[in-house]
Scaffold this active site. Sequence first.
Site, PDB file in Angstrom:
ATOM      1  N   ASP A  96      -2.724   1.136  -0.703  1.00 36.20           N
ATOM      2  CA  ASP A  96      -1.810   2.188  -1.133  1.00 36.20           C
ATOM      3  C   ASP A  96      -2.610   3.431  -1.523  1.00 36.20           C
ATOM      4  OD1 ASP A  96       0.613   3.429  -2.369  1.00 36.20           O
ATOM      5  OD2 ASP A  96       1.398   1.398  -2.178  1.00 36.20           O
TER       6      ASP A  96
ATOM      7  N   HIS B  77       2.076   6.986  -6.295  1.00 34.75           N
ATOM      8  CA  HIS B  77       2.753   5.969  -5.490  1.00 34.75           C
ATOM      9  C   HIS B  77       2.154   4.603  -5.707  1.00 34.75           C
ATOM     10  CE1 HIS B  77       3.851   3.717  -1.804  1.00 34.75           C
ATOM     11  NE2 HIS B  77       4.947   4.420  -1.864  1.00 34.75           N
TER      12      HIS B  77
ATOM     13  N   SER C 278       9.139   0.476  -0.258  1.00 33.47           N
ATOM     14  CA  SER C 278       7.826   0.356  -0.904  1.00 33.47           C
ATOM     15  C   SER C 278       7.940  -0.265  -2.286  1.00 33.47           C
ATOM     16  CB  SER C 278       7.168   1.733  -1.012  1.00 33.47           C
ATOM     17  OG  SER C 278       7.965   2.597  -1.800  1.00 33.47           O
TER      18      SER C 278
END
Length: 729
Positions: free
Chosen positions: A118, A187, A514
Amino acid sequence: MPEHEEYKTYIVHIDNSLKPSSFLTHETWHRAILRSLSNSDKEMLLYSYNHVMHGFSARLTPSQASKIRKSPAHIAIHEEKFGKLFTTHSPQFMGLRHSSGLWNASSYGEGVIIGLIDTGVWPESESFNEKGMPPIPTRWKGKCQNSSTNPFPCNRKLIGAQVFMKGNQAAGKSSSPDDSPRDVFGHGTHTSSTAAGNHVPGASQFGYAKGIAQGIAPGAHVAMYKVTSDGFIAESDFLAAMDQAIVDGVDIMSLSIGFEQTPYFQDVIAIASLSAIGKGIAVVCAAGNDGAPYSTHNAAPWITTVGAGTLDRSFTATVTLGNDLIFEGKSEFPERVVVIDTPLYYGQGDSDKALCSNGALKESEVFGKVVICYSNNTSNIFYQAEELARVNAIAGILVTDVDWSRFGIDGLSIPSLILPSSSGALIKKYITEAADEARVKFMRFVLTSFGTKPAPQVADFSSRGPDPINPNILKPDIIAPGVQVLAAFPPLIPIEGMGNYGVATDYALLSGTSMAAPHVAGVTALLKAIHPEWSPAAIRSALMTTANTIDNNRTTLTNQYTNLPGTPLDYGAGHINPNKAMDPGLIYDIDWQGYVDFLCGLGYDDAEMRAILRQSQWTCNQDGTDINYPSFVAMFSKNASAPNVKNFTRVVTNVGDDQSVYQATVEATHGMTIKVEPTTLTFTNKYQKQMFVVSVQMDGKAPPVAYGYLKWVDQNSHIVASPVVVLNS
C-alpha cells in the site's frame, strides 16, 4: 541504438534454466544481459525477481527491448503499466466477540503475519501499539527500513516496513525521492488497523462506539510494503514488494490495489499471487470500485476477491424546533457541535434563496442563523453547504430525498443535517406559522446509531461480475464491510476543510473495496491461526460457503443505490460470517495441479504458460476450465442448437465430524434447473473426500441472468452453500 529513443520501464520474463553456470546469482546474469545492450554506464536494472516471476525490470529503449526478445532466454516482455489504489463497529457487525467464537478460538490471530502492499504506514498510531503482543515469530526474515532523515520505529506489532518505489521514480511519477515507509498519502494505515490493528483506546472521529477502533486480528503481526506515496503504482515496484514479502515469510498478503484487467499471463497481480499461493501464502485482494457489471479486478481463481458492503451503523444529528418537534437526520460533520436557541431562516417567497442557490443568500439576513435549504432536481447539497458557509450561517438543514450519503457527506463545509422531504414539509409548516419567531431550540451533531436497516447492502461503488477476463469464475468471492469504515489515519494530513482550517485526526471514515479486503485478510489470519494446515483455497472455501446472503431485515441482500435485491454477481457467495467460517463442515480445496489444469483449459500457448507458471514443464490433466471452486457459473448461448446443460464435477473434503451425512438441497430461480448426483454424501473420517456432479439446465425462456444455490446440510447443522449462476447470452 537510434538517437533520441526514450527510456521506459519493461518487465522481462526469462527462462531461469538457461542461466550460465558462470553467474553465481540470477541478478548478476540479469545485469550482464543489460550490459550487453549498451555501452553506457547508465543503471538500467530496477529489480531482479526470484519468486513472483523469473526475470527482472529495467529501463530500456524500444530497440533494446527488441534485442531482448531475440534472446533464447526470453519468454515475455512488456512495457510497464501503472495501477491504482482501491480507495471501518465492523468487528461486532461481523459477529466477532471476545467471549466466544473465532476471536477466542484463534487467540486473535496470534503468530500469523499479514503483509500489506500500500502507501505506507504511520507507525506511531495506537493501532500498532505492541502492548500484549507475543514475540516476533522466529521464521520472520523481514526488516524495518529507516530513513536517514525520518526515523521509523517497528515493534512486535508492526514487525517490518520497506519501500519499493524505483519504478515510480524512474517513470517520473514521484515528485521527490521517498525512502521512508511512513504514509504521507492517507491510505495505507487503514489497512493495518482493520486487518490486524490492536484495540485502540482514545478519542476518535465521530464519537465512534465506546471510543475504540477494533482490529479484526489484533493478535497478528503486520508488515508494510510501500509501493507509492501519491497513488501511482508501478508494476515493477509491486512485483518487487511481493517478491520480498515471500522471502520475508508472510502468511497472508492483503492488496488494496489493481491494474488494468488483462489475461492472467500479463497480469502482474495474478502472476505474483500464484507464486505466493504455491508457497502457501493466502492472497486477498480488493475487487475494485467501478460499481458496474463486468468490472471486477484481481479475479484469478487463486485470489480471494473482495467486494464492499455497508454496515448497520449511521451517523446522525438531531434538531428540536421551537414547537418541540424533534427530527433526526443524517450527518457526518466531524466535530461535536451543539446549537442552542437560534433563529431559523427560510427564504420563503424567493425560490433561489429557498434552494440556497449559489450567491442567492445575503449575509445580513442569515448571519448566525440556522438555514433550511430545500431541493429540486438539480440541487447539490455540497454547493448548498458552501453557500451557507459563504454567508456565515451557523448550521444548515438540507432537505432532499436523494441518498447523498453514498457519496460520503463528511465533506460538507458547515454543520449540516440532512432530512427527507416529509420532514421538510413539517418544518416549512412550522416556519409559516411561527413567522419571525421560528427558532431552533437545540441542534446536536456527532451521534452514532446502530441497527440501521437494511444492512449489509452491496456498496454502490463495489465492482461487480461477471468477470471481464473469465466469466466462468464467479467474482467477487465475498463482500465485507467497506463503507464508512473507521481506520487509522496519518495525523498530519487534513481529512477535510472546515472554513479556513484543515481538520486532522488519528482516525477517519473511509470507503472502498480497499477497506473491505483487509477485513477478509484479518479473518483469514484468524482462520490460519486455528487451522494452520488449511491451504489458501480451503480458507477461501470456508469463507464463501458460510457467508450470509440475508440482511438484518431477513431478506436477500440489496444494492445500496437502488435498494433492489442483488444477485451473486453483486455479492458473490455473500457477506462474510467469520464465526461460521471457523467450522464450515466441508471445504472445496484446490492444489497446485488444479490451477495448472485450469490454465491449460484457457488455451494459452507455451510462452504464456511459462510466464505465469514460472516453469518450463507442466502436465495438463483436463481439457476444460472447470476447477474445484465453491461456486458455479453456467454460460449458455441463446442459439437454439447450443447445449442447454452444463455439468460440473466437484470434490469436497470433510473437516467436520468424523461421522457425517450430508444431504443436497437446491434452490433455483425461474429459467434454470439444478440437479446433483449423488444427493447424499456419507463421511466416516475427517479429511475424507467425496465427489459429486452438478448439472445445470437452462430452459428456453431463461432471463439473461438466473441464479440459485446448492446447499449440503448435515445432521449437525452445517450448511455448506454455493451460489449457482446462469449467464444466458
